[in-house]
Design a protein around this motif. Structure first.
Motif, PDB file in Angstrom:
ATOM      1  N   LEU A 650       0.816  -1.213   0.000  1.00 42.27           N
ATOM      2  CA  LEU A 650       0.000   0.000   0.000  1.00 42.27           C
ATOM      3  C   LEU A 650       0.847   1.259   0.000  1.00 42.27           C
ATOM      4  N   GLN A 651       2.145   1.120  -0.271  1.00 44.68           N
ATOM      5  CA  GLN A 651       3.078   2.254  -0.340  1.00 44.68           C
ATOM      6  C   GLN A 651       3.192   2.990   0.996  1.00 44.68           C
ATOM      7  N   ILE A 652       3.093   2.247   2.080  1.00 44.55           N
ATOM      8  CA  ILE A 652       3.395   2.774   3.403  1.00 44.55           C
ATOM      9  C   ILE A 652       4.612   2.007   3.918  1.00 44.55           C
ATOM     10  N   PRO A 653       5.359   2.579   4.871  1.00 37.73           N
ATOM     11  CA  PRO A 653       6.594   1.918   5.309  1.00 37.73           C
ATOM     12  C   PRO A 653       6.360   0.498   5.796  1.00 37.73           C
ATOM     13  N   CYS A 654       7.283  -0.384   5.447  1.00 39.75           N
ATOM     14  CA  CYS A 654       7.199  -1.769   5.898  1.00 39.75           C
ATOM     15  C   CYS A 654       7.568  -1.904   7.379  1.00 39.75           C
ATOM     16  N   GLN A 655       8.333  -0.969   7.885  1.00 48.53           N
ATOM     17  CA  GLN A 655       8.677  -1.034   9.299  1.00 48.53           C
ATOM     18  C   GLN A 655       7.592  -0.350  10.120  1.00 48.53           C
ATOM     19  N   ALA A 656       7.405  -0.820  11.322  1.00 47.43           N
ATOM     20  CA  ALA A 656       6.342  -0.286  12.161  1.00 47.43           C
ATOM     21  C   ALA A 656       6.675   1.120  12.642  1.00 47.43           C
ATOM     22  N   PRO A 657       5.644   1.956  12.842  1.00 46.51           N
ATOM     23  CA  PRO A 657       5.886   3.252  13.469  1.00 46.51           C
ATOM     24  C   PRO A 657       6.248   3.056  14.949  1.00 46.51           C
ATOM     25  N   PRO A 658       6.797   4.103  15.575  1.00 48.15           N
ATOM     26  CA  PRO A 658       6.977   5.481  15.121  1.00 48.15           C
ATOM     27  C   PRO A 658       8.123   5.627  14.117  1.00 48.15           C
ATOM     28  N   TRP A 659       7.938   6.588  13.206  1.00 45.02           N
ATOM     29  CA  TRP A 659       8.978   6.911  12.233  1.00 45.02           C
ATOM     30  C   TRP A 659       9.651   8.245  12.538  1.00 45.02           C
ATOM     31  N   GLY A 660       9.129   8.986  13.509  1.00 48.39           N
ATOM     32  CA  GLY A 660       9.720  10.284  13.812  1.00 48.39           C
ATOM     33  C   GLY A 660       9.473  10.695  15.247  1.00 48.39           C
ATOM     34  N   TYR A 661      10.464  11.339  15.830  1.00 49.79           N
ATOM     35  CA  TYR A 661      10.414  11.763  17.225  1.00 49.79           C
ATOM     36  C   TYR A 661      10.904  13.200  17.352  1.00 49.79           C
ATOM     37  N   VAL A 662      10.638  13.791  18.518  1.00 49.31           N
ATOM     38  CA  VAL A 662      11.424  14.910  19.017  1.00 49.31           C
ATOM     39  C   VAL A 662      12.198  14.385  20.221  1.00 49.31           C
ATOM     40  N   ALA A 663      13.399  14.931  20.411  1.00 53.86           N
ATOM     41  CA  ALA A 663      14.269  14.391  21.456  1.00 53.86           C
ATOM     42  C   ALA A 663      15.085  15.505  22.079  1.00 53.86           C
ATOM     43  N   GLY A 664      15.390  15.336  23.353  1.00 58.00           N
ATOM     44  CA  GLY A 664      16.217  16.288  24.075  1.00 58.00           C
ATOM     45  C   GLY A 664      17.421  15.605  24.683  1.00 58.00           C
ATOM     46  N   VAL A 665      18.568  16.291  24.660  1.00 60.36           N
ATOM     47  CA  VAL A 665      19.833  15.723  25.140  1.00 60.36           C
ATOM     48  C   VAL A 665      20.505  16.712  26.079  1.00 60.36           C
ATOM     49  N   ASP A 666      21.004  16.222  27.188  1.00 62.33           N
ATOM     50  CA  ASP A 666      21.883  16.991  28.066  1.00 62.33           C
ATOM     51  C   ASP A 666      23.302  16.818  27.526  1.00 62.33           C
ATOM     52  N   LEU A 667      23.851  17.856  26.933  1.00 63.30           N
ATOM     53  CA  LEU A 667      25.164  17.741  26.296  1.00 63.30           C
ATOM     54  C   LEU A 667      26.290  17.575  27.315  1.00 63.30           C
ATOM     55  N   ARG A 668      26.073  17.977  28.532  1.00 62.89           N
ATOM     56  CA  ARG A 668      27.136  17.852  29.544  1.00 62.89           C
ATOM     57  C   ARG A 668      27.312  16.395  29.964  1.00 62.89           C
ATOM     58  N   THR A 669      26.205  15.654  30.005  1.00 67.18           N
ATOM     59  CA  THR A 669      26.287  14.244  30.403  1.00 67.18           C
ATOM     60  C   THR A 669      26.262  13.307  29.203  1.00 67.18           C
ATOM     61  N   GLY A 670      25.818  13.826  28.042  1.00 67.62           N
ATOM     62  CA  GLY A 670      25.691  12.966  26.874  1.00 67.62           C
ATOM     63  C   GLY A 670      24.512  12.021  26.958  1.00 67.62           C
ATOM     64  N   LYS A 671      23.524  12.322  27.796  1.00 68.81           N
ATOM     65  CA  LYS A 671      22.376  11.442  27.987  1.00 68.81           C
ATOM     66  C   LYS A 671      21.141  11.994  27.283  1.00 68.81           C
ATOM     67  N   ILE A 672      20.369  11.085  26.706  1.00 70.14           N
ATOM     68  CA  ILE A 672      19.092  11.437  26.095  1.00 70.14           C
ATOM     69  C   ILE A 672      18.057  11.544  27.202  1.00 70.14           C
ATOM     70  N   ALA A 673      17.439  12.723  27.333  1.00 69.19           N
ATOM     71  CA  ALA A 673      16.484  12.944  28.421  1.00 69.19           C
ATOM     72  C   ALA A 673      15.090  12.467  28.055  1.00 69.19           C
ATOM     73  N   TYR A 674      14.667  12.676  26.799  1.00 68.11           N
ATOM     74  CA  TYR A 674      13.319  12.267  26.400  1.00 68.11           C
ATOM     75  C   TYR A 674      13.271  12.031  24.901  1.00 68.11           C
ATOM     76  N   MET A 675      12.294  11.225  24.493  1.00 69.55           N
ATOM     77  CA  MET A 675      11.952  11.029  23.093  1.00 69.55           C
ATOM     78  C   MET A 675      10.437  10.856  23.011  1.00 69.55           C
ATOM     79  N   HIS A 676       9.789  11.698  22.216  1.00 69.10           N
ATOM     80  CA  HIS A 676       8.336  11.641  22.059  1.00 69.10           C
ATOM     81  C   HIS A 676       7.985  11.583  20.580  1.00 69.10           C
ATOM     82  N   LYS A 677       6.937  10.841  20.273  1.00 68.07           N
ATOM     83  CA  LYS A 677       6.486  10.755  18.884  1.00 68.07           C
ATOM     84  C   LYS A 677       6.114  12.140  18.355  1.00 68.07           C
ATOM     85  N   ASN A 678       6.463  12.352  17.084  1.00 72.64           N
ATOM     86  CA  ASN A 678       6.267  13.669  16.470  1.00 72.64           C
ATOM     87  C   ASN A 678       5.436  13.527  15.205  1.00 72.64           C
ATOM     88  N   GLY A 679       4.299  14.194  15.174  1.00 69.89           N
ATOM     89  CA  GLY A 679       3.529  14.274  13.941  1.00 69.89           C
ATOM     90  C   GLY A 679       2.452  13.220  13.802  1.00 69.89           C
TER      91      GLY A 679
END
Length: 779
Positions: A650-679
């Motif tokens: 059906l011309q939709i991605p073969c891999q399951a969603p989510p396909w896109g996120y927004v994400a925040g990173v603390d650059l001092r620690t190098g840790k990903i603080a959050y990831m949320h589905k976008n769109g």
């Protein structure tokens, strides 16, 4: 009659699932589809025989499907739905009186009793309850918060840009995409309203190439916005009202051999040697799709004829091969220290006789060549003389540069050599510089350092994004001048920008082998400890809106060659994940130099690539593309490549969603603080459905001191505002076209903060084309 029709339908379903399921089993895949097909056939036979046991058999299928689905994917609604949706709907149909009554008993008095529904009703109700529960959970959501405290009391923004202005693509030479304005905050952004709307008049044409896109980020200097359009018009607007001040058409023409028809931005420069108010005291430099750089008077849009050849610099100079449409600059050059430094895009996978990827610095006033850095001859940067040419088909830089004038370095993201998917006979210099970040001396062009992000790149993993520069305060209190470099494969390189050495560790990990004959793979590949690289795909990750297209994707998954990240291209066909669009692309990331955090939009969309021997490539003009989809010819190479997103029936991605996120990173620690589905899928389906599945996107974010991140980019037509601390969506504005550009913000002299978004669509992702420039402000 209902029994007969239902039985025939069950036979069709059973044969389809059984046949496909048998094929899948022979490929080493799940046995469930074969089992389900047999259960549908048995149920159909019992229905035709008017046997009530048909409901019991189907109940076994419902229970088995529920257990299998939960075992594979847990309580993920978007994965459970395709596995069980059709089965549950058909179960409900079997519970209707017109199906149960013919299966029941007839009493001696002639009364018909419908078959007992409960053997089937109980598992169906259980499955519905599981589905309802799964809708309340989000197994893909990573909740958390970024630190709110200011780390740097006197942060380095780069350059001397006034707080209320936006002078370069990333606001300043540091490319942070961060504004110190704080009138718009997380508390009041929900009241944001459209202030004005301007249409450029440059709309997509019937004879445009597929990759016609509108990706510009306007500049704001004093009271004026400066921007360009896909067909290379330069435009100046009043920052308060959006009224047009002037427009210049570069007349770059149309050429079907161009791979891209776009303009990401113009370059602003104020000449300190020319008195304010004099002609060309302030200039706007416009790159064009026919390989020119044009100097315009910022005051009125007239050509500054003192620059280069009557105001025009011809970028094809020095190229051994110069097929029209194969080389141009899609991104704004940088102006620094009296120079304008330019890269160039070459058409991916067109020909081995491409133009050079040379980086050149020209005198910003005269257009005279000051230095040239040619990765094929990296130690000799003095300008070539007339009659000499640069190295053909060397790694190029089509994205945006960053500059640290105090350190005397310009930071350049480099791509690969054509052909991207074939590494046969690459030179030592190509192996060293492709898919890397290089630092060059601003004064001389000499190489200061190089950091490669992919060894022997066979996947088109260009470094696509402008590096963001930030003075990073480490945990021990020391301050290090850092560079934050996002990559297509999802790694975030945090480097000491003086030396290119990692601040956040980078290690080498084993990589798959098995390249095509004559080629090779690197035994290891680098990976940063700060990475958004996805887990390798598995069969259970295949998706569809029904059992049928999901099964087809599972079959394709096993038919392709795939051993995880960096599986080499093959004649059989290879799954490339992350795909060619990249986890990050030219939109880059935004960093806050005060809080020392990062906000980004990781995207996950698998691609496939299949090598095609040169002898099997059809004549030119048949089934070929010059982009990420279709046949790429690679003229002169032993193989072409057929490539595109990994899509289902059906011309939709073969891999399951989510396909896109927004994400925040603390650059001092190098840790990903959050990831949320976008769109949402609002603009991906025939119906405007609001389902927030997390959709693909291409574009970039912008941060403000008010604690708000702004982002368009997703394939639904919205501009969104996010709380930077938590990543939660605060506001959205509906756009009239695709928002595949990076927003910007500024302040006017009446103390009003505006946010501006360009909405014009993107050819590759199929969003709505347009010509809109839209400004928002508080009521």
């Amino acid at each position: 009659m209902a029994i007969i029709v239902t039985s025939i339908f069950f036979i069709i379903v059973g044969l389809t699932l059984g046949g496909g399921g048998l094929w899948l089993v022979t490929l080493g895949g799940s046995v469930f589809y074969l089992f389900a097909g047999l259960m549908f056939l048995i149920t159909a036979g019992l229905l035709l025989m008017r046997k009530a046991v048909a409901l019991w058999v189907y109940a076994v299928l419902v229970v088995a499907a529920l257990a299998w689905a939960i075992w594979e994917v847990g309580f993920d609604w978007w994965q459970l739905g395709p596995r069980g949706g059709m089965i549950i709907l058909l179960g409900l149909w079997l519970l209707t009186p017109w199906i149960r009554r013919p299966l029941g008993l007839r009493s001696p008095t002639g009364i018909t009793y419908a078959a007992n529904p409960w053997p089937l009703a109980v598992p169906v109700i259980l499955a519905i309850l599981v589905a309802l529960y799964s809708m309340t959970t989000d197994p893909h959501d990573l909740a958390g918060e970024l630190p709110k405290d200011t780390v740097a009391a006197n942060p380095a923004f780069g350059g001397s840009v006034p707080d209320g202005e936006w002078h370069q693509y990333g606001r300043t030479p540091f490319g942070q995409r961060y504004s110190p304005l704080d009138q718009i905050t997380a508390e009041n952004v929900s009241t944001l309203k459209e202030a004005w709307r301007y249409q450029t008049g440059d709309v997509k044409r019937p004879d445009d190439v597929g990759e016609t896109t509108y990706q510009v980020t306007p500049l704001k200097v004093k009271d004026t916005l400066y921007l360009c359009t896909p067909h290379n018009w330069a435009i100046a607007l009043d920052a308060k009202t959006g009224k047009e001040k002037w427009k210049y058409d570069a007349n770059s023409g149309m050429n079907p051999d161009r791979q891209h028809q776009t303009c990401r931005g113009v370059t602003y420069y104020a000449d300190p040697a020319v008195a304010a108010g004099q002609p060309c005291a302030e200039r706007v430099y416009l790159p064009t799709s026919d390989a020119r750089l044009i100097a315009l008077d910022a005051a009125d849009g007239k050509v500054c004829t003192s620059f280069a050849d009557q105001g025009v610099l011809h970028l094809e100079t020095g190229m051994r091969y110069n097929p029209a449409g194969y080389y141009y600059s899609t991104s704004p050059p940088v102006a620094v220290a009296g120079k304008i430094i330019v890269g160039g895009a070459v058409n991916d996978n067109y020909s081995t006789e491409e133009q050079s990827g040379v980086i050149r610095a020209f005198d910003i006033n005269t257009g005279a060549l000051v230095w040239n850095w040619d990765s094929g001859n990296p130690d000799l940067t003095t300008p070539i003389t007339e009659g000499q040419t640069y190295t053909t088909n060397s790694p190029n830089s089509w994205s945006v540069f960053s500059v640290d004038e105090a350190l005397g370095m310009v930071y350049i993201p480099l791509g690969n050599q054509v052909p991207d998917q074939i590494g046969i006979n690459r030179s030592d210099n190509v192996e060293k510089f492709s898919s890397s970040i290089v630092a060059l001396d601003i004064a001389t062009g000499q190489l200061r350092w190089v950091r490669q992000t992919v060894h022997h790149d066979l996947w088109d993993m260009d470094v696509p994004a402008q590096p963001a520069l930030i003075d990073l305060t480490k945990q021990d209190g020391t301050v290090v001048p850092a560079l934050v470099g996002p990559t297509k494969q999802g790694d975030i390189y945090v480097l000491d920008r003086r030396s290119g050495e990692p601040i956040i560790p980078v290690k080498e990990i084993p990589a798959p082998g098995g390249a095509v004959s004559g080629d090779h793979t690197s035994p290891t590949q680098p990976i940063s400890d700060l990475t958004f690289s996805p887990e390798p795909l598995q069969e259970k990750d295949m998706w569809g809106v029904s059992l049928f297209d999901q099964m087809a994707c599972r079959i394709d998954f096993h038919r392709y060659h795939y051993e995880g990240r960096y599986t080499p291209p093959s004649l059989k066909g290879t799954i490339v994940y992350p795909g060619n669009f990249g986890t990050f692309n030219w939109g880059s990331v935004a960093v806050d130099p005060e809080r020392q955090i990062m906000f980004g939009m990781p995207t996950y969309l698998a691609f496939t690539s299949r090598l095609v021997p040169a002898a099997d490539i059809p004549p030119r003009g048949q089934d070929e593309k010059g982009s990420e989809q279709g046949l790429n010819r690679n003229d002169g190479a032993p193989y072409g490549v057929f490539m595109g997103p990994f899509l289902g029936l059906l011309q939709i991605p073969c891999q399951a969603p989510p396909w896109g996120y927004v994400a925040g990173v603390d650059l001092r620690t190098g840790k990903i603080a959050y990831m949320h589905k976008n769109g949402t899928v609002h603009d991906m389906t025939p119906l405007p459905l609001p389902f927030k599945v997390g959709v693909p996107g291409i574009g970039g974010p912008m941060l403000t001191k008010g604690g708000v991140a702004f982002l368009g980019a997703a394939v639904d037509n919205y501009l969104r505002a996010y709380d930077v601390t938590s990543g939660r969506e605060l506001w959205q504005g509906r756009l009239p076209a695709g928002g595949q550009a990076t927003p910007m913000t500024y302040m006017t002299d009446d103390n009003k903060q505006y946010v501006v978004m360009v909405a014009g669509g993107h050819g590759s992702v199929g969003t709505t084309p347009g010509d809109y420039v839209i400004a928002y402000t508080l009521p």
